[in-house]
Design an enzyme around this catalytic site. Structure first.
Site, PDB file in Angstrom:
ATOM      1  CG  ASP A  76      -4.536   4.447  -5.388  1.00 37.58           C
ATOM      2  OD1 ASP A  76      -3.400   4.487  -4.874  1.00 37.58           O
ATOM      3  OD2 ASP A  76      -5.459   3.749  -4.955  1.00 37.58           O
ATOM      4  CB  ILE A  79       0.151   7.676  -5.088  1.00 42.63           C
ATOM      5  CG1 ILE A  79      -0.690   8.712  -4.352  1.00 42.63           C
ATOM      6  CG2 ILE A  79       1.212   7.123  -4.184  1.00 42.63           C
ATOM      7  CD1 ILE A  79      -1.456   8.150  -3.188  1.00 42.63           C
ATOM      8  CG  ASP A 117       1.485   2.839  -9.297  1.00 44.25           C
ATOM      9  OD1 ASP A 117       0.436   2.417  -9.765  1.00 44.25           O
ATOM     10  OD2 ASP A 117       1.543   3.790  -8.500  1.00 44.25           O
ATOM     11  CG  HIS A 161      19.160  -1.851   4.414  1.00 43.05           C
ATOM     12  ND1 HIS A 161      19.331  -1.823   5.769  1.00 43.05           N
ATOM     13  CD2 HIS A 161      18.231  -2.783   4.163  1.00 43.05           C
ATOM     14  CE1 HIS A 161      18.534  -2.723   6.324  1.00 43.05           C
ATOM     15  NE2 HIS A 161      17.838  -3.321   5.367  1.00 43.05           N
ATOM     16  CB  CYS A 203      22.019   3.970   7.917  1.00 48.50           C
ATOM     17  SG  CYS A 203      21.266   2.626   8.815  1.00 48.50           S
ATOM     18  CB  SER A 229      17.722   5.220  10.449  1.00 47.57           C
ATOM     19  OG  SER A 229      18.011   6.512  10.023  1.00 47.57           O
ATOM     20  CB  SER A 231      13.997  -1.173  13.392  1.00 45.00           C
ATOM     21  OG  SER A 231      14.745  -1.959  14.280  1.00 45.00           O
TER      22      SER A 231
END
Lengths: 396, 791
Positions: A76, A79, A117, A161, A203, A229, A231
């Protein structure tokens, strides 16, 4: 480079000389593996840029990658997870503290020990670029920093998006592909990465890596320019789509990877063909110096732990010196302390009287003191200057 | 790309224009509280106390209740010193009873009083026995230590016997049906009343702890270490960890569970030697305390609002969202800078957006939030207070919180803390409190106390499926199997005050241990499960308490909860997006006592308070605050701070209203979802509420953790905090797509209108002769040859 080669050869030779009994092929393989990847540590920056409940799938996307990299060994502390909204404890979530990636609540990618985070309003273009380039305020905690070096392999995953050449953050601002390319160049110049894998699920995702020009970059996108793209996994109980198609199949692919697997990048490029994704996933390898067929998945999704096993016994029971017993000397013995009155009515009222009648009283002094404090703070509050590219974010 | 930039520039300029004009308009509006005092000075208004209610001291002195309770209190003291005979005590207790009954007119029920008397009789009985034991112990103590050890042996032997008995009991219970159980219990009770010298099935655990008091007085050098602990080990354990869970069934059918974990460490963080060897105390917090010279730190993360009128008072109050208040050491020179850095670091530790705490939401209260730990200096310039009412609380906050515990989430009570259940609740609050506490009764040295608390209310319908039946497994989807091995005490308390005879609900497995504690001005009775005793887990080796209401199916209304003496409401009134009014209602439900409260409200700068419209009224009359501290806001720099000391008349509603105007924000200052509205943090009401029973003022005694958080200075009243609701205010929000429309329109106008006009103005017009046709040209050539003039 030449020196590297000589070192390599020297080590190989010495290994060769030292162990005659072991078959030579084995040694070469092992040595080859040892020198194959040039990195010593792994980092991941995982970003979901979408707000609001109906964008549940973007959070699930990011968390599924988080789950995979964590499972494959990146801790963690290495990351940086950015989630623009709280889906797990959202009031619309029928099962709080969970985020599911599969239908019928099969796989909870949120887990029980997630560490986010940057969350909520903190996920901005500015913060994202600051994390990448390392230009953070001095008091930023380590968990919010990307403390990589020139031996780090970094995985950067973005979802949200987007459109042709930009990705929206929080539905209120955008990052353009030029800004992103400049940020990576700055990272390269500041020697903040060894190799970088960029994955974007949005997308027209391929437009985001078009402008990259820094070396050692490999990029993947869920769709080509002009494509959307799509879903996947609508769930009636939760009421939204749970995942995007590309990341869903990416997760399926990654679930089969284990820390010692030899799956390479070419197999990653084949994830989610058009028959599954509906969009055409793209990838770009011309900036990458190594052959993708020789790059392991775990070079980016896993963590390097080069372990040397020693046969020698190491004695750790060195005589520990006991700390000298701290003797409470007489001067340390303070006067009797007591608990303060929580609501000292008479004192509070008295405080007023001193204020209004005598201005030379100590109380007023302390208060003017605090004023200067606030003043100095507001005036001396300096930020690290931004590079010119940050101005771009105001231009839409 | 160039086109986009062009558009962007247009957009930027236009919005700049819009915003700046809007701001100008606002700035030119007359009056307002902030404008008039725009110099930034504090205005402190002094007024004298209202004459009517007078100060609480006189009142209390005149009351019979308190005398009785004083008797009650002093009884313990006398006992330790003079050891009065039992007859005297009985007399005293009789007088106490006689005096206490008129002192409880708040408890509306008279039938219940009878029950209470009954139960009290039993309590007395058990208490007498206990006192006998105590006196016996004291005698032995005063004689010699050898006898002490012998007695301890005896005690342990007794306990062993007890445990064996318990085991037998439990096995019996398993075999018996429920009715039989009741029968047996009745029989047992009868046996108790008849045969006095028999072993008790219910034993009172002393929490007011005269026992401990004796130890403290007689053997002071032991300093906190329980004498039963192994004396031969030379270095006394300098840190100590306790864990505790209190379960309180609420009258609404919901259930309230409160965890407290306390680590006390005798380390001197501010000393010359660096503290570097951590055992139970979390290192991450210890380093923060050292680095930033923190004297006290209180942080809480809460989701949901505590409903005082339904649930009563919580053991530890907290406002929705995140709250942080810190007292710094007086060695800190730049308090604001340290505060800013500290918030950043804490945001990293707790995975929260605490870095949003800056000067615009930090206040420096002048009278509220006195330090909760010991310390003689209270200079409020070292205090900082901030709330983030919108902060979300989820697993990512719970994970680091659990990591601070010595046992993590591996053993002890913390195994119950599973996020899926904890966040599936109507109220959830987790907090960390660090403060210095007394190490010895003389309070000459201090130790650092870390209290981690977690409060959760499970809803009757969402978590309980509408059944008034709760178990540990149903609440947490786990059962208890062991105590944290590092804990010196690990206990589960179940509040059975309303259930003295088991007539309301049934608690299984039954526990023989009962205790009483004075908490929030009320004496409550608890069943205790001691997890350090293996017997608590029974034969199944796991503890899964079951609380089953008896009359859940045939619609018998559970007893009405005592009305909380103090509660409050707050709301925004008014319409439109320009002005508004904040109403704060503070209720005093005490029938005949007035008490003082300190109201603190911090309002962000974008709500411009008109302080001249501040009105405080109770019972239709003007209620003049005896102290007002008002610090006006500065735009984008600091919030409004309003503190008032009010005297609440008995049985009244006090209403505080103040008008405000909404400011226009700059384009970039809006949140990404501005139409959600903007939050105003909870107001804080600190109060000294008159207590029904005598509060325990001795802070050095060992008490259950839930009753020992707020230090108590006087017996007649107790300190408590109440948080009001946070406010959600809509600000005038521009249509953020408007600039795009403007751009489109402007471009069209520019292209069509201005373009054609410009074209017209700059073009030079020339008359262009059309070229003649082919026939004409040929004709002209022929004409030129002939010398005839052209056509």
């Amino acid at each position: 480079m030449a020196r590297h080669c000589t070192v390599k050869i020297f080590v190989l030779l010495s290994l060769f000389n030292l162990s005659f009994l072991v078959s030579t092929n084995n040694i070469e393989d092992k040595a080859g593996q040892f020198f194959n990847s040039g990195h010593t540590n792994n980092w991941a920056v995982l970003v979901c840029t979408s707000r609001f409940w109906f964008n549940y799938r973007h959070v699930a996307n990011t968390l599924s990658v988080y789950r995979s990299v964590k499972r494959l060994g990146i801790p963690d502390s290495r990351i940086v997870l950015m989630l623009a909204d709280d889906m797990a404890c959202n009031h619309r979530n029928p099962k709080p503290a969970t985020v599911f990636s599969h239908k019928n609540m099969e796989l909870n990618v949120y887990g029980d020990d997630v560490e986010v985070d940057y969350r909520g309003y903190e996920v901005t273009v500015e913060n994202f670029l600051r994390v990448l380039t390392g230009r953070l305020p001095a008091s930023t905690p380590r968990s919010k920093r990307l403390l990589s070096d020139d031996r780090s392999n970094i995985l950067i995953y973005l979802t949200g998006h987007g459109g042709n050449g930009f990705l929206k953050f929080q539905d209120s601002e955008e990052i353009s592909n030029v800004e992103l390319a400049d940020a990576f160049e700055q990272m390269w110049q500041k020697r903040r990465y060894n190799e970088l894998l960029f994955i974007i699920d949005t997308c027209q995702g391929a437009s985001m890596y078009e402008r990259f020009y820094s070396p050692n970059l490999m990029a993947l996108a869920s769709s080509q320019v002009g494509e959307d793209s799509l879903s996947h996994q609508p769930d009636l109980a939760i009421g939204v789509h749970l995942m995007d198609r590309y990341t869903f199949y990416l997760l399926e692919f990654l679930e089969d990877i284990h820390p010692s697997s030899t799956t390479n990048m070419n197999q990653l490029f084949k994830v989610c063909p058009k028959s599954q994704c509906v969009s055409t996933p793209g990838h770009r390898t011309d900036l990458f110096l190594r052959d993708p067929g020789r790059v392991l998945i775990t070079d980016f999704f896993g963590s390097v732990r080069k372990v040397e096993i020693t046969m020698e016994t190491i004695n750790l029971s060195s005589p520990m010196e006991p700390l000298p017993e701290r003797i409470l000397s007489e001067d340390r013995q303070r006067e009797t302390q007591y608990y303060v009155d929580q609501l000292p009515v008479s004192v509070i009222i008295h405080q007023v009287n001193t204020h209004t009648h005598t201005h030379t009283h100590t109380h007023t002094h302390t208060h003017t003191h605090t004023h200067t404090h606030t003043h100095t703070h507001t005036h001396t509050c300096t930020h690290t200057p931004l590079p010119p590219m940050f101005w771009n974010m105001f231009i839409l | 790309m160039a086109a986009r930039r062009c558009l962007g520039l247009w957009f930027f300029l236009i919005t700049l224009c819009v915003v700046s004009t809007g701001a100008d308009v606002l700035h030119t509006t007359p009056v307002t509280g902030t404008e008039s005092s725009a110099a930034g000075t504090e205005t402190v208004v002094a007024r004298e106390l209202p004459e009517a209610p007078s100060d609480p001291g006189e009142h209390t002195a005149a009351e019979p209740t308190r005398e009785g309770e004083q008797n009650d209190r002093t009884r313990g003291g006398e006992q330790t010193l003079g050891q009065p005979t039992r007859e005297e005590e009985q007399e005293q207790e009789k007088t106490r009873e006689g005096e206490q009954t008129p002192a409880q007119p708040t408890r509306e029920e008279e039938e219940e009083e009878e029950e209470q008397e009954q139960t009290r009789g039993e309590e007395e009985f058990t208490r007498e026995e206990e006192e006998e034991e105590l006196t016996r112990e004291e005698e032995e103590l005063t004689t010699e230590e050898e006898e002490l050890t012998r007695e301890e042996e005896e005690q342990t032997r007794e306990e062993e016997e007890l445990t064996t008995e318990e085991e037998e009991l439990t096995t019996e219970e398993e075999e018996l049906t429920r009715e039989e159980e009741e029968q047996t219990r009745e029989e047992e009770e009868e046996q108790q009343t008849t045969a006095q010298q028999e072993e008790q099935t219910k034993r009172w655990e002393a929490t007011e702890l005269e026992e401990e008091h004796v130890h403290d007085a007689a053997v002071p050098p032991l300093a906190g270490d329980p004498p039963a602990a192994d004396p031969p080990s030379p270095p006394p354990s300098k840190d100590d960890f306790q864990e505790e869970l209190v379960i309180r069934p609420l009258h609404s059918g919901d259930i309230y569970a409160s965890f407290q974990f306390r680590t006390v460490w005798d380390a001197d963080f501010m000393g010359d030697q660096k503290v570097s060897h951590y055992r139970l105390f979390p290192k991450s917090l210890g380093q923060v305390i050292t680095k930033f010279s923190v004297r006290e730190l209180h942080i809480s993360f809460t989701q949901g609002y505590w409903r005082t009128m339904q649930w009563g008072q919580p053991y530890l109050p907290s406002p929705p969202g995140a709250e942080l208040w810190v007292w710094f050491q007086d060695t800190v020179t730049d308090v604001d800078g340290t505060w800013k850095e500290l918030t950043n670091v804490l945001s990293g530790i707790f995975c929260a957006s605490l870095n949003f705490i800056d000067s615009t939401n930090t206040v420096q209260p002048s009278a509220s939030f006195k330090p909760l730990g010991i310390g003689n200096v209270t200079d409020h310039s070292f205090l900082r207070y901030a709330t983030l009412p919108r902060e979300i609380v989820c697993t990512e906050n719970l994970t680091p919180w659990k990591k601070l515990l010595p046992c993590g989430s591996k053993a002890g009570l913390s195994v119950l803390l599973k996020s899926e259940k904890l966040f599936h609740s109507t109220f959830h609050s987790q907090a960390v409190h660090v403060r210095p506490v007394c190490q010895d009764p003389q309070c000459r040295t201090t130790s650092m106390e870390l209290r981690q608390t977690l409060n959760v209310v499970f809803d009757l319908h969402t978590s309980g499926q509408g059944k008034r039946e709760w178990s540990l497994f149903k609440m947490f989807s786990r059962t208890l199997t062991e105590a944290c091995p590092l804990a010196s005490s690990s206990k589960v308390y179940v509040d059975v005050t309303d259930n003295p005879q088991g007539e309301q609900f049934e608690l299984s497995p039954a526990t023989p241990l009962l205790t009483q504690a004075v908490v929030l001005g009320d004496r409550r009775t608890y069943s205790v499960y001691d997890l350090t005793q293996q017997a608590s887990f029974g034969s199944s080796r796991s503890l899964n308490m079951l609380l089953r209401w008896k009359n859940s199916h045939n619609n018998v209304v559970p007893p009405v909860m005592l009305r909380p003496l103090l509660h409050s409401e707050r709301y925004v009134a008014g319409y439109g997006l320009q002005a508004g009014e904040i109403h704060t209602l503070i209720y005093n439900h005490h029938p005949y006592r007035a008490f003082p409260v300190l109201l603190l409200s911090a309002v962000p700068w974008y709500l411009r308070l008109y302080i001249h419209t501040l009105t405080v009224s109770s019972k239709g009359k003007d209620n003049r605050p005896s102290y007002i501290h008002y610090q006006p806001s500065k735009d984008r720099e600091r919030p409004h701070l309003l503190e008032m000391l009010l005297q609440l008349p008995p049985n009244s509603v006090t209403e505080v209203t103040v008008e405000f105007e909404r400011a226009l924000l700059k384009w970039t200052e809006y949140t990404p979802d501005p139409n959600h509205g903007f939050y105003v943090g909870s107001s804080v009401i600190s109060a000294l509420v008159p207590s029904v029973v005598a509060m325990d003022t001795n802070s050095t005694l060992d008490r259950p953790l839930f009753s020992s958080f707020f230090p108590c200075k006087e017996e007649a009243s107790y300190f408590m905090r109440v948080y009001t609701e946070p406010l959600l205010v809509n600000l005038p929000t521009p249509d953020f797509s408007m600039p795009y429309n403007v751009i489109c329109l402007t471009c069209t106008v520019v292209a069509v209108g201005y373009g054609s006009l410009y074209n017209l103005l700059t073009r030079t017009f020339q008359v262009d002769e059309p070229s003649p046709g082919l026939a004409k040209r040929i004709a002209n050539v022929i004409r030129r040859f002939r010398g005839v003039p052209l056509l």
